[in-house]
Design a protein around this motif. Structure first.
Motif, mmCIF file in Angstrom:
data_model
loop_
_atom_site.group_PDB
_atom_site.id
_atom_site.type_symbol
_atom_site.label_atom_id
_atom_site.label_comp_id
_atom_site.label_asym_id
_atom_site.label_seq_id
_atom_site.Cartn_x
_atom_site.Cartn_y
_atom_site.Cartn_z
ATOM 1 N N VAL A 2 84.028 62.864 30.153
ATOM 2 C CA VAL A 2 85.454 62.046 30.171
ATOM 3 C C VAL A 2 86.023 61.913 28.885
ATOM 4 C CG1 VAL A 2 86.778 60.456 31.251
ATOM 5 C CG2 VAL A 2 84.415 61.368 32.425
ATOM 6 N N ILE A 3 87.137 62.252 28.648
ATOM 7 C CA ILE A 3 87.727 62.153 27.404
ATOM 8 C C ILE A 3 89.027 61.022 27.540
ATOM 9 C CG2 ILE A 3 89.304 62.765 25.608
ATOM 10 C CD1 ILE A 3 87.840 65.600 26.075
ATOM 11 N N ILE A 4 88.963 59.860 27.076
ATOM 12 C CA ILE A 4 89.863 58.825 27.148
ATOM 13 C C ILE A 4 90.930 58.711 25.917
ATOM 14 C CG2 ILE A 4 90.495 56.258 27.841
ATOM 15 C CD1 ILE A 4 87.637 56.306 28.803
ATOM 16 N N PRO A 5 92.244 58.787 25.919
ATOM 17 C CA PRO A 5 92.963 58.770 24.646
ATOM 18 C C PRO A 5 93.180 57.333 24.684
ATOM 19 C CG PRO A 5 93.854 60.429 26.163
ATOM 20 C CD PRO A 5 92.955 59.788 27.149
ATOM 21 N N VAL A 6 93.150 56.735 23.356
ATOM 22 C CA VAL A 6 93.177 55.208 23.346
ATOM 23 C C VAL A 6 94.121 54.894 22.165
ATOM 24 C CG1 VAL A 6 91.182 54.586 24.506
ATOM 25 C CG2 VAL A 6 91.025 54.762 22.058
ATOM 26 N N ALA A 7 95.061 54.205 22.438
ATOM 27 C CA ALA A 7 95.804 53.601 21.362
ATOM 28 C C ALA A 7 95.729 52.215 20.877
ATOM 29 C CB ALA A 7 97.406 53.306 21.917
ATOM 30 N N GLY A 8 94.866 51.442 21.374
ATOM 31 C CA GLY A 8 94.274 50.284 20.787
ATOM 32 C C GLY A 8 93.306 49.812 21.984
ATOM 33 N N LEU A 9 92.891 48.496 21.727
ATOM 34 C CA LEU A 9 91.863 47.815 22.503
ATOM 35 C C LEU A 9 92.887 46.989 23.484
ATOM 36 C CD1 LEU A 9 88.854 46.872 20.675
ATOM 37 C CD2 LEU A 9 89.076 48.591 22.531
#
Length: 609
Positions: free
Chosen positions: A478-485
């Protein structure tokens, strides 16, 4: 106001599937919506004959009488022929079904493709002609005729999206008012002729020698007059829309339409000749005739108003027949399967909307010029006329049922005349109809490509006895694109742990400081979840993500692992707030949509305010 509220306001409440029987038509309503195209052609069919004869001069106008008789003979042959088609093929489909079963696949596709295009032209020609009638009565609107025509298409489209019975109820009154108006015009006109109120000097005597007349020109005028017969086939395509007994009701409606059309066409043609009407660019023949018979009074505006209405509403024949023909083609896998789906109001809404958009495009392309559209319109309908009659000849010769000889003769006459008219069109108006020879083979080719695709898909999806089991998936990355927390990211990580064996977060930074800061915060918060960061000096968000997903996909494929990209999506309280969020996720989903080995999942995060 939300989309669903606007939709319900425009097309009404959704109907249950069990209410389908209530959407069937009786003969009175069916005559209104399925005959409006054929009946409306009275408003421009005689005019097209006079336009051709006018190239010689007014002295040639007496030829409109024998030409009109020829058109009536063809109308009779077509009515008798389509009567037999309805009884032989009560499931509908008309020329497409007849040609496919009796002449072969390609003949059926030529007939079906011709009719699909013809129904688009039906809407375009009808609406354009109605707009012409409107601007004849109110010349100040002439500069806005294209805009008016497009708005009228949208109106008719919405009316049809509301359902068959509702559109029929709305259209019945204008259609019958038009018939009444034309009968009144013909009756008063004939009275004036019989009582000598019209000078015999305003028209040339029948049999007058006409210098410069040629067989070529007469055939061209006859083919132009045959444009009055477009729409005759619509009832045979829509038999399934009738109440039971459907075939018998359809035949009776067809015969009633033929009788009314013959009376109106012959009446207008005769009066136009007797009153010496000369076609004008700025005023229609019917408008001039009504002006001379009644004067510019209330009766004149009654005729013009109902003529404009039926010309506009004649487009409804296209909206009634196009979706049903599209269903037949879609069931046979020649066009997208979406055309078999019924909408909220139990109509085939995808076909209705497609027809509306195509018609508007055609009106804009031709600037609402009816005269340029009519030749294509007429030749498009005489191709299926010819094929359907020929198909019935083959059927009678093969099956030879009781009384088949008489049926064979009827269809032979219909096929012969239709084919003759078709040859006349290509001979006399080749410069206007040559496009048919290009787009029709392209349409048939496209039909075959679509059918081949569906068949290949079916082969790949079909499970056969003895097939080997698919390779088992041994894990999920599973790949999760994250911009921040954020809470949304935390929600995604918790879900990813449930569905995935390996979870990888990916962050794309636009500067080195934010990249370093993200790594530090992440390691403190989620030391057990791997974070991969990229520095994008060109500020591209999607590019680095896609390249990383490609690498993971290659490795996962070797080890029989599934790759899932989990994208957080915000669910806002108000619909207009959507424009302020989710742009990056939409862009990423668009790029990943056609990746063969990547599963794209969106995880909603709902806002409370």
């Amino acid at each position: 106001m939300s989309y669903s509220s606007i939709k319900r306001l425009l097309i009404g409440r959704p109907l249950k599937s069990k209410e389908l029987g209530e959407q069937k038509l009786n003969k009175v309503k069916a005559l209104a919506i399925l005959s409006s195209d054929a009946l409306s052609s009275v408003a421009y069919g005689p005019e097209q004959v006079l336009i051709v004869l006018a190239t010689i001069g007014m002295i040639a106008f007496w030829y409109s009488i024998p030409i009109g008789i020829g058109v009536l003979i063809l109308l009779t042959a077509l009515i008798l022929s389509y009567r037999q088609i309805i009884y032989a093929y009560p499931e509908g489909g008309g020329a497409y079904v007849v040609s496919k079963y009796n002449l072969g696949e390609n003949a059926g596709l030529i007939a079906g493709g011709s009719l699909l295009v013809d129904y688009i032209l039906t809407v375009s020609v009808s609406i354009s002609s109605g707009t012409d009638a409107l601007t004849s009565a109110f010349p100040v609107l002439h500069d806005y005729k294209v805009i008016i025509a497009c708005l009228l298409v949208i109106f008719i489209m919405i009316l049809n999206l509301r359902g068959v019975t509702e559109s029929a109820s709305a259209l019945a009154y204008p259609v019958y008012l038009f018939v009444l108006a034309l009968l009144l015009l013909i009756g008063v006109g004939m009275w004036k002729v019989a009582t000598g109120q019209v000078s015999p000097n305003v028209h040339p005597a029948i049999g007058t020698a006409v210098p410069g007349i040629s067989l070529f020109l007469l055939l061209r005028a006859f083919s132009s007059g045959c444009s009055a017969l477009t729409g005759v086939e619509a009832i045979s395509n829509a038999v399934t829309n009738f109440k039971e007994p459907a075939a018998r009701n359809a035949v009776r409606t067809l015969v009633a339409m033929g009788i009314i059309l013959a009376i109106l066409f012959s009446g207008v043609m005769f009066l136009a000749y007797w009153f010496g009407i000369v076609p004008k660019a700025e005023e229609t023949v019917v408008s001039q005739l009504a002006s001379q018979v009644f004067g510019r009074n209330g009766f004149y505006y009654f005729v013009q108003g109902t003529t404009a209405l039926i010309l506009v509403l004649a487009a409804n024949t296209g909206f009634s027949a196009f979706p049903l023909l599209a269903v037949n083609l879609a069931v046979d896998k020649y066009i997208p399967r979406m055309f078999t789906m019924r909408g909220d109001r139990l109509g085939y809404s995808n076909g209705i909307v497609t027809l509306g958009i195509a018609s508007i495009a055609l009106i804009i392309a031709f600037q609402g010029n009816t005269e340029r559209l009519i030749p294509l319109y007429a030749v498009g309908v005489f191709i299926p006329f010819t094929l359907s009659q020929t198909g019935m000849i083959v059927k009678w010769l093969k099956e030879k049922p009781a009384g088949w000889q008489g049926k064979l003769v009827t269809n032979f006459i219909g096929a012969l005349i239709s084919f003759t008219v078709l040859l006349i069109f290509f001979t006399t108006k080749f410069s206007q109809v040559w496009a048919v020879l290009i787009f029709l083979p392209l349409i048939v080719y496209l039909f075959h490509r679509i059918k081949n695709h569906y068949e290949e898909v079916g082969k790949q999806l079909r499970i056969k006895p003895g097939d080997k089991e698919a390779v088992a998936i041994e894990g999920n990355v599973v790949i999760i694109p994250v911009a921040g927390l954020t809470r949304a990211v935390e929600n995604s990580i918790n879900y990813a742990k449930i569905i995935g064996d390996t979870v990888i977060a990916v962050h794309v930074a636009f500067d080195r400081e934010s990249e370093k800061r993200m790594e530090e915060i992440w390691n403190e918060r989620y030391p057990d979840i791997r974070l991969v960061t990229f520095y994008s000096q060109y500020r591209s968000l999607v590019g680095p993500l896609l390249r990383f997903i490609d690498r993971v996909e290659e490795r996962a494929d070797d080890s029989h692992m599934a790759v899932t990209v989990l994208i957080p999506q915000f669910i806002t309280r108000k619909s207009w707030h959507n424009a302020l969020h989710n742009q990056s996720s939409l862009l990423l989903r668009a790029h990943l949509l056609y990746r063969r080995n990547v599963i794209v999942t969106t995880l909603p995060y709902k806002f409370k305010k």
